[in-house]
Design a protein around this motif. Structure first.
Motif, PDB file in Angstrom:
ATOM      1  N   CYS A  18       0.810  -1.082   0.001  1.00 40.28           N
ATOM      2  CA  CYS A  18       0.446   0.013  -0.028  1.00 40.28           C
ATOM      3  C   CYS A  18       0.743   1.254  -0.238  1.00 40.28           C
ATOM      4  O   CYS A  18       0.609   2.022  -0.915  1.00 40.28           O
ATOM      5  CB  CYS A  18      -0.840   0.070   1.693  1.00 40.28           C
ATOM      6  SG  CYS A  18      -1.790  -1.561   1.458  1.00 40.28           S
ATOM      7  N   ARG A  19       2.027   1.210   0.373  1.00 42.38           N
ATOM      8  CA  ARG A  19       2.755   2.207   0.796  1.00 42.38           C
ATOM      9  C   ARG A  19       3.789   2.689  -0.854  1.00 42.38           C
ATOM     10  O   ARG A  19       3.628   3.530  -1.292  1.00 42.38           O
ATOM     11  CB  ARG A  19       3.647   2.115   1.656  1.00 42.38           C
ATOM     12  CG  ARG A  19       5.124   3.151   2.015  1.00 42.38           C
ATOM     13  CD  ARG A  19       6.236   2.777   2.189  1.00 42.38           C
ATOM     14  NE  ARG A  19       7.628   3.876   2.331  1.00 42.38           N
ATOM     15  CZ  ARG A  19       8.563   3.919   2.114  1.00 42.38           C
ATOM     16  NH1 ARG A  19       8.822   2.297   2.656  1.00 42.38           N
ATOM     17  NH2 ARG A  19       9.710   4.427   1.318  1.00 42.38           N
ATOM     18  N   ILE A  20       4.237   1.727  -1.494  1.00 44.66           N
ATOM     19  CA  ILE A  20       4.560   1.683  -2.645  1.00 44.66           C
ATOM     20  C   ILE A  20       3.134   2.261  -3.624  1.00 44.66           C
ATOM     21  O   ILE A  20       2.995   3.639  -4.583  1.00 44.66           O
ATOM     22  CB  ILE A  20       4.652   0.685  -3.225  1.00 44.66           C
ATOM     23  CG1 ILE A  20       6.311  -0.082  -2.331  1.00 44.66           C
ATOM     24  CG2 ILE A  20       5.588   0.939  -4.789  1.00 44.66           C
ATOM     25  CD1 ILE A  20       7.570   0.989  -2.525  1.00 44.66           C
ATOM     26  N   ALA A  21       2.223   1.551  -3.485  1.00 44.42           N
ATOM     27  CA  ALA A  21       1.267   2.444  -4.139  1.00 44.42           C
ATOM     28  C   ALA A  21       1.506   3.594  -4.516  1.00 44.42           C
ATOM     29  O   ALA A  21       0.571   4.103  -5.270  1.00 44.42           O
ATOM     30  CB  ALA A  21      -0.540   1.359  -4.281  1.00 44.42           C
ATOM     31  N   LEU A 145      -2.496  -1.108 -10.896  1.00 43.84           N
ATOM     32  CA  LEU A 145      -2.056  -0.445 -11.893  1.00 43.84           C
ATOM     33  C   LEU A 145      -3.212  -0.824 -12.488  1.00 43.84           C
ATOM     34  O   LEU A 145      -3.214   1.541 -12.927  1.00 43.84           O
ATOM     35  CB  LEU A 145      -1.172  -1.903 -12.596  1.00 43.84           C
ATOM     36  CG  LEU A 145       0.058  -2.044 -12.049  1.00 43.84           C
ATOM     37  CD1 LEU A 145       0.249  -3.637 -13.170  1.00 43.84           C
ATOM     38  CD2 LEU A 145       0.422  -1.423 -12.386  1.00 43.84           C
ATOM     39  N   GLY A 146      -4.339  -0.708 -12.350  1.00 49.12           N
ATOM     40  CA  GLY A 146      -5.197   0.426 -12.935  1.00 49.12           C
ATOM     41  C   GLY A 146      -6.090   1.647 -11.854  1.00 49.12           C
ATOM     42  O   GLY A 146      -6.563   2.632 -12.407  1.00 49.12           O
ATOM     43  N   ALA A 147      -6.035   1.712 -11.268  1.00 46.15           N
ATOM     44  CA  ALA A 147      -6.179   2.420 -10.316  1.00 46.15           C
ATOM     45  C   ALA A 147      -5.115   3.786 -10.174  1.00 46.15           C
ATOM     46  O   ALA A 147      -5.845   5.028 -10.372  1.00 46.15           O
ATOM     47  CB  ALA A 147      -5.697   1.719  -8.663  1.00 46.15           C
ATOM     48  N   PHE A 148      -4.260   3.270 -11.516  1.00 48.62           N
ATOM     49  CA  PHE A 148      -3.456   4.843 -11.580  1.00 48.62           C
ATOM     50  C   PHE A 148      -4.772   5.700 -12.160  1.00 48.62           C
ATOM     51  O   PHE A 148      -4.615   6.789 -12.058  1.00 48.62           O
ATOM     52  CB  PHE A 148      -2.506   4.506 -12.459  1.00 48.62           C
ATOM     53  CG  PHE A 148      -1.292   3.717 -12.052  1.00 48.62           C
ATOM     54  CD1 PHE A 148      -0.834   3.937 -10.657  1.00 48.62           C
ATOM     55  CD2 PHE A 148      -1.113   2.894 -12.392  1.00 48.62           C
ATOM     56  CE1 PHE A 148       0.442   3.848  -9.962  1.00 48.62           C
ATOM     57  CE2 PHE A 148       0.884   2.153 -11.986  1.00 48.62           C
ATOM     58  CZ  PHE A 148       1.149   3.129 -10.373  1.00 48.62           C
ATOM     59  N   SER A 149      -5.373   5.596 -13.365  1.00 47.00           N
ATOM     60  CA  SER A 149      -5.482   6.370 -14.070  1.00 47.00           C
ATOM     61  C   SER A 149      -6.951   6.547 -12.350  1.00 47.00           C
ATOM     62  O   SER A 149      -7.233   8.088 -13.558  1.00 47.00           O
ATOM     63  CB  SER A 149      -6.677   5.137 -14.958  1.00 47.00           C
ATOM     64  OG  SER A 149      -7.837   6.008 -16.363  1.00 47.00           O
ATOM     65  N   ILE A 294     -14.241  10.447 -13.546  1.00 46.02           N
ATOM     66  CA  ILE A 294     -13.581   9.784 -11.512  1.00 46.02           C
ATOM     67  C   ILE A 294     -14.768   8.778 -12.003  1.00 46.02           C
ATOM     68  O   ILE A 294     -14.686   7.686 -11.145  1.00 46.02           O
ATOM     69  CB  ILE A 294     -14.125  10.543 -10.481  1.00 46.02           C
ATOM     70  CG1 ILE A 294     -12.801  11.353 -10.654  1.00 46.02           C
ATOM     71  CG2 ILE A 294     -14.130   9.570  -9.338  1.00 46.02           C
ATOM     72  CD1 ILE A 294     -12.943  12.699  -9.368  1.00 46.02           C
ATOM     73  N   VAL A 295     -15.632   8.692 -12.582  1.00 51.37           N
ATOM     74  CA  VAL A 295     -16.907   8.131 -12.080  1.00 51.37           C
ATOM     75  C   VAL A 295     -16.299   6.642 -13.315  1.00 51.37           C
ATOM     76  O   VAL A 295     -16.695   5.010 -13.293  1.00 51.37           O
ATOM     77  CB  VAL A 295     -18.121   8.148 -12.980  1.00 51.37           C
ATOM     78  CG1 VAL A 295     -19.502   7.034 -12.726  1.00 51.37           C
ATOM     79  CG2 VAL A 295     -18.632   8.989 -11.849  1.00 51.37           C
ATOM     80  N   GLY A 296     -16.129   7.131 -14.564  1.00 51.94           N
ATOM     81  CA  GLY A 296     -15.434   6.045 -15.103  1.00 51.94           C
ATOM     82  C   GLY A 296     -14.165   5.464 -14.908  1.00 51.94           C
ATOM     83  O   GLY A 296     -14.591   4.728 -15.166  1.00 51.94           O
ATOM     84  N   ALA A 297     -13.238   6.253 -14.218  1.00 51.99           N
ATOM     85  CA  ALA A 297     -12.058   4.855 -13.789  1.00 51.99           C
ATOM     86  C   ALA A 297     -13.012   4.455 -13.121  1.00 51.99           C
ATOM     87  O   ALA A 297     -12.140   3.126 -13.209  1.00 51.99           O
ATOM     88  CB  ALA A 297     -11.506   6.468 -13.255  1.00 51.99           C
ATOM     89  N   LEU A 298     -14.087   4.555 -11.707  1.00 48.64           N
ATOM     90  CA  LEU A 298     -14.000   2.849 -11.178  1.00 48.64           C
ATOM     91  C   LEU A 298     -14.558   2.653 -11.684  1.00 48.64           C
ATOM     92  O   LEU A 298     -14.430   1.471 -11.010  1.00 48.64           O
ATOM     93  CB  LEU A 298     -14.787   4.407  -9.870  1.00 48.64           C
ATOM     94  CG  LEU A 298     -14.221   5.536  -8.569  1.00 48.64           C
ATOM     95  CD1 LEU A 298     -15.439   5.748  -8.016  1.00 48.64           C
ATOM     96  CD2 LEU A 298     -13.256   4.262  -8.477  1.00 48.64           C
ATOM     97  N   LEU A 299     -15.865   2.818 -12.133  1.00 49.26           N
ATOM     98  CA  LEU A 299     -16.761   1.667 -13.250  1.00 49.26           C
ATOM     99  C   LEU A 299     -15.257   0.558 -14.450  1.00 49.26           C
ATOM    100  O   LEU A 299     -15.339  -0.742 -14.277  1.00 49.26           O
ATOM    101  CB  LEU A 299     -17.172   2.155 -14.115  1.00 49.26           C
ATOM    102  CG  LEU A 299     -18.739   1.575 -15.303  1.00 49.26           C
ATOM    103  CD1 LEU A 299     -18.522   0.501 -14.450  1.00 49.26           C
ATOM    104  CD2 LEU A 299     -18.416   1.865 -16.452  1.00 49.26           C
ATOM    105  N   GLY A 300     -14.237   1.847 -14.878  1.00 44.90           N
ATOM    106  CA  GLY A 300     -13.365   0.745 -15.206  1.00 44.90           C
ATOM    107  C   GLY A 300     -12.159  -0.279 -14.350  1.00 44.90           C
ATOM    108  O   GLY A 300     -12.385  -1.264 -14.429  1.00 44.90           O
TER     109      GLY A 300
END
Length: 451
Positions: A18-21, A145-149, A294-300
């Motif tokens: 979690c720290r690195i993330a 990795l997807g959470a980057f978006s 943001i909504v789209g990114a969470l959906l992704g």
């Protein structure tokens, strides 16, 4: 009772992960903010400095040009000297250049500083994705990795909120908008000191003892290292175009390019485009559309967890191309339909953008991972920079409809590339995911063991 050994890829999510993330996410928050504020700053900057359309385009695309160079050069250096040094250096550069934007007096000064900011961000794209991928357990790798978006999008939307608010308060708000990026950048720089080197990279360099020390200290005494072996692999950029890697290089570069060109073209100039498309109160409408990202990114994130990588990417390209084509032929006197199509476009492209942090990092072996990720990012930023620079000229010469149709064509090319070459890397170990495969199934060939 002795604790049974656990492979790095099979660890549960820990505080260290979690720290690195968080350190990497903070960088993407800053990145989104840096790239997001320029469109609002230009609304004041252009008339004050009497910028020509070419100067507007160069300043708007300068950070993207820097991203191209930084991704390519710093990604290559990272594979040679390690991830940690570039992980820290990139944000020292970003902090100093961001702070300098407050004091610019000429377009040329601003262009150079944003070029340097982009250079640092490009290195962080190549190294940040790589470092997190090499530490993350495979069960959580796609989500992390997807959470980057998602985080990048939050930074971009915060820039929209700040821009929307500040430009109505002061005629010099553009200085505060551009210079304010220095504050989160400085915080991230300080927090990154002491970040450990990637044990996967150390293993590939034959530095076995150091790799085990990192693993014991940060992951646990009972943790087994990854399946990396020390190899003598060329780290020259030409290896990306060898018979072994050219297909994954072409796919990651082209899909990335085809996804980010429409993104940056539309969202860098969103207030202007929304106004030209006939949307009343374009500034507030663009703020709403940015928030929907943001909504789209969470959906992704959800879709990335449940769908295959190929299916999500191909479906997104098809829907995005259709949406822009329909938008191109929608009359301006149908503002609600125009707004709906913009909402659909924003949601889908934001969801699909999660994959730009996943697929390149999963496609290359450790010894050239930063080089591969950096090259794909560099190509995407070069395409986005050129298209962003050209947009004011294309709009003035051709108008909105041909511009939107050109962007729809770019998305259609992305769909074709995905159908032809996209591998399926979901649920594979990092070593297996980056091994040779036969698109589109993603199956591992027998000769790929140990890559």
């Amino acid at each position: 009772m002795n604790t049974p050994p656990v492979h790095m890829d099979d660890l549960p999510l820990s505080r260290f992960h979690c720290r690195i993330a968080a350190l990497t996410f903070g960088a993407h928050l800053t990145d989104g903010y840096v790239l997001g504020v320029v469109g609002y700053a230009m609304m004041q900057l252009s008339p004050q400095m009497q910028l020509t359309p070419l100067q507007e385009g160069l300043i708007g695309g300068s950070a993207l040009l820097g991203l191209f160079a930084g991704s390519l050069l710093l990604g290559w250096i990272s594979d040679r000297i390690g991830r940690q040094k570039i992980f820290t250096f990139s944000f020292v550069l970003i902090t100093l250049a961001s702070f300098g934007q407050f004091f610019v007096t000429t377009p040329e000064q601003l262009f150079i500083l944003r070029l340097l900011i982009g250079f640092g961000l490009g290195g962080d794209y190549a190294v940040g994705h790589t470092l997190l991928a090499e530490f993350a357990p495979r069960r959580y790798r796609g989500v992390l990795l997807g959470a980057f978006s998602v985080v990048w999008t939050i930074g971009y939307v915060l820039a929209s909120v700040a821009g929307h608010w500040l430009i109505q308060i002061s005629p010099d708000a553009w200085r505060w908008l551009l210079g304010s990026a220095a504050f989160p950048a400085l915080l991230i720089t300080l927090l990154r000191w002491g970040t450990p080197e990637s044990p996967r990279w150390l293993l590939r360099q034959g530095r076995i003892s150091e790799a085990h020390q990192v693993i014991r200290r940060y992951l646990g005494a009972n943790v087994l290292p990854g399946d990396e072996v020390a190899v003598a692999t060329s780290q020259h950029i030409g290896v990306l175009f060898s018979s072994r890697y050219w297909r994954r290089t072409a796919f990651n570069s082209l899909f990335f390019v085809c996804l980010v060109i429409p993104w940056f073209v539309i969202y860098t100039w969103l207030p202007s485009i929304a106004s030209e498309m006939g949307i009343e109160d374009a500034l507030n409408a663009s703020l709403l559309l940015n928030a929907l990202l943001i909504v789209g990114a969470l959906l992704g994130l959800v879709l990335t967890h449940y769908l295959s990588r190929r299916r999500l990417l191909a479906g997104s390209f098809a829907l995005l191309a259709f949406t822009l084509t329909l938008l191109a032929f929608t009359p301006a006197n149908y503002p609600l339909l125009v707004l709906f199509l913009f909402v659909l476009f924003s949601t889908v492209i934001s969801a699909a953008s999660n994959l730009v942090g996943i697929l390149p990092a999963e496609s290359f072996p450790t010894d050239i991972r930063s080089l591969g990720v950096g090259f794909a990012t560099a190509m995407s930023r070069l395409g986005a920079a050129v298209s962003t620079v050209l947009l004011p000229l294309v709009l003035s010469a051709w108008g909105m409809r041909p511009t939107l149709l050109l962007l729809a064509l770019v998305l259609a090319i992305g769909l074709i590339v995905t159908l032809m070459w996209a591998p399926e890397t979901k649920d594979l170990t990092l070593v297996a995911a980056s091994a040779d495969r036969d698109p589109p199934t993603g199956e591992i060939n027998e000769h790929s063991v140990g890559v």
